[in-house]
Write a protein that holds these residues in place. Structure first.
Motif, PDB file in Angstrom:
ATOM      1  N   THR A 105       7.515  10.303  -5.785  1.00  0.00           N
ATOM      2  CA  THR A 105       6.338   9.448  -5.738  1.00  0.00           C
ATOM      3  C   THR A 105       6.766   8.015  -5.458  1.00  0.00           C
ATOM      4  O   THR A 105       7.669   7.489  -6.123  1.00  0.00           O
ATOM      5  N   ASP A 107       5.031   4.077  -4.637  1.00  0.00           N
ATOM      6  CA  ASP A 107       3.981   3.102  -4.369  1.00  0.00           C
ATOM      7  C   ASP A 107       4.621   1.957  -3.595  1.00  0.00           C
ATOM      8  O   ASP A 107       5.462   1.229  -4.144  1.00  0.00           O
ATOM      9  N   SER A 134       4.451  12.207  -2.692  1.00  0.00           N
ATOM     10  CA  SER A 134       3.236  11.397  -2.793  1.00  0.00           C
ATOM     11  C   SER A 134       3.551   9.955  -2.428  1.00  0.00           C
ATOM     12  O   SER A 134       4.541   9.386  -2.893  1.00  0.00           O
ATOM     13  N   LEU A 136       1.527   6.092  -1.912  1.00  0.00           N
ATOM     14  CA  LEU A 136       0.412   5.153  -1.858  1.00  0.00           C
ATOM     15  C   LEU A 136       0.966   3.871  -1.277  1.00  0.00           C
ATOM     16  O   LEU A 136       1.922   3.299  -1.815  1.00  0.00           O
ATOM     17  N   GLY A 198      -2.960   6.809   1.619  1.00  0.00           N
ATOM     18  CA  GLY A 198      -2.451   7.700   0.588  1.00  0.00           C
ATOM     19  C   GLY A 198      -2.081   9.030   1.197  1.00  0.00           C
ATOM     20  O   GLY A 198      -2.818   9.570   2.028  1.00  0.00           O
ATOM     21  N   TRP A 200      -0.926  12.826   0.041  1.00  0.00           N
ATOM     22  CA  TRP A 200      -0.757  13.838  -0.996  1.00  0.00           C
ATOM     23  C   TRP A 200      -1.023  15.198  -0.378  1.00  0.00           C
ATOM     24  O   TRP A 200      -1.694  15.303   0.646  1.00  0.00           O
ATOM     25  N   HIS A 206      -8.369  12.252  -4.583  1.00  0.00           N
ATOM     26  CA  HIS A 206      -8.013  10.841  -4.452  1.00  0.00           C
ATOM     27  C   HIS A 206      -9.027  10.115  -3.573  1.00  0.00           C
ATOM     28  O   HIS A 206      -9.410   8.969  -3.848  1.00  0.00           O
ATOM     29  N   ARG A 254      -4.761   3.196  -9.357  1.00  0.00           N
ATOM     30  CA  ARG A 254      -3.484   3.632  -9.919  1.00  0.00           C
ATOM     31  C   ARG A 254      -3.558   3.835 -11.432  1.00  0.00           C
ATOM     32  O   ARG A 254      -2.727   4.533 -12.012  1.00  0.00           O
TER      33      ARG A 254
END
Length: 264
Positions: A105, A107, A134, A136, A198, A200, A206, A254
């Motif tokens: 993940t 960000d 994932s 973002l 994003g 996923w 989401h 988030r």
């Protein structure tokens, strides 16, 4: 004239059940700082440009890679300033590469890029996200220094995004502004645009959360969609309003505060 050619590469790996720094390379004027994260939050990498800004002919490269099962946040220390290019100068370039492995993940949340009147910028952001990973990511661009009465009436902004999934290009998008802000492209009087993407395996929940949050946004025009499994949200308006709306959206989406450098 002397030009900057900087690069930073940072890798996070999962070892002994914790996300740890795996590899680091940095060359002036690019540097990476690692502030202590808040309790219970993943490690952070803060990208900085020690030259204080970027101008014509400069070339910067940044790379963030998250290994299998790891989790991290990457951001920038402050807004990136793109200064006026000298007459006859080539555009400055910023290349960003993001890689997210299975079960990882990331960000990627840099602060805004301010494109000064007369500046020339070509930026390319490429994200590769494998199945189970994932991402973002957010990029915000401000055209001219509105607080100083400056408009972006000459210069170049070429801002290209692409997202790759295993074996295929899932999404690509390019914004080109050369000279006046493109009223005909929907900007109107706006001088700032934030794009949030994003990635996923199951984007629908989401997307629904993002849509509900953006429907409540005020002082900006905002919307969200899903393209080939990639969530894409846009916030358009005056620079300060877009920044505030983006902070609110990302914080609520988030479920945690943005990195502290956003609030300094």
């Amino acid at each position: 004239m002397q030009r900057a050619s900087g690069e930073s590469r940072v890798t996070f790996d999962l070892r002994d059940g914790k996300t740890r720094l795996g590899d680091l390379y940095q060359r002036d004027p690019c540097r990476v700082l690692f502030p202590k994260p808040e309790l219970g939050e993943p490690p952070q990498a803060v990208m900085i440009t020690t030259s204080g800004g970027v101008t014509g002919g400069d070339a910067l490269r940044m790379s963030v890679e998250i290994g299998p099962g790891a989790e991290a946040v990457a951001t920038t220390q402050a807004a990136e300033k793109i200064y006026r290019a000298s007459r006859g100068s080539v555009a400055c370039t910023i290349d960003v590469d993001v890689r997210v492995a299975e079960g990882a993940t990331l960000d990627w949340l840099p602060q805004e890029t301010i494109v000064f009147e007369g500046s020339r910028l070509k930026r390319r952001t490429v994200a590769e996200v494998v199945e189970g990973g994932s991402l973002l990511a957010c990029e915000m661009v401000v055209l001219g220094r509105g607080a100083s009465g400056e408009r972006f009436a000459s210069g170049l902004l070429l801002d290209a995004w692409s997202v790759r999934r295993p074996g295929r290009l899932a999404w690509t998008d390019t914004l080109r502004v050369e000279g006046e802000t493109p009223d005909g492209a929907g900007f109107g009087t706006a001088n700032a645009l934030a794009t949030v993407i994003g990635v996923w395996d199951a984007p629908q929940p989401h997307f629904e959360k993002a849509r509900a949050l953006l429907e409540a946004a005020d002082a900006v025009r905002a919307g969200v969609t899903v393209v080939n499994g990639i969530m894409v949200a846009r916030l358009l308006g005056e620079a300060t309003a877009v920044r505030h709306a983006t902070i609110r959206f990302l914080t609520e989406f988030r479920g945690r505060r943005l990195p502290r450098v956003w609030h300094v």
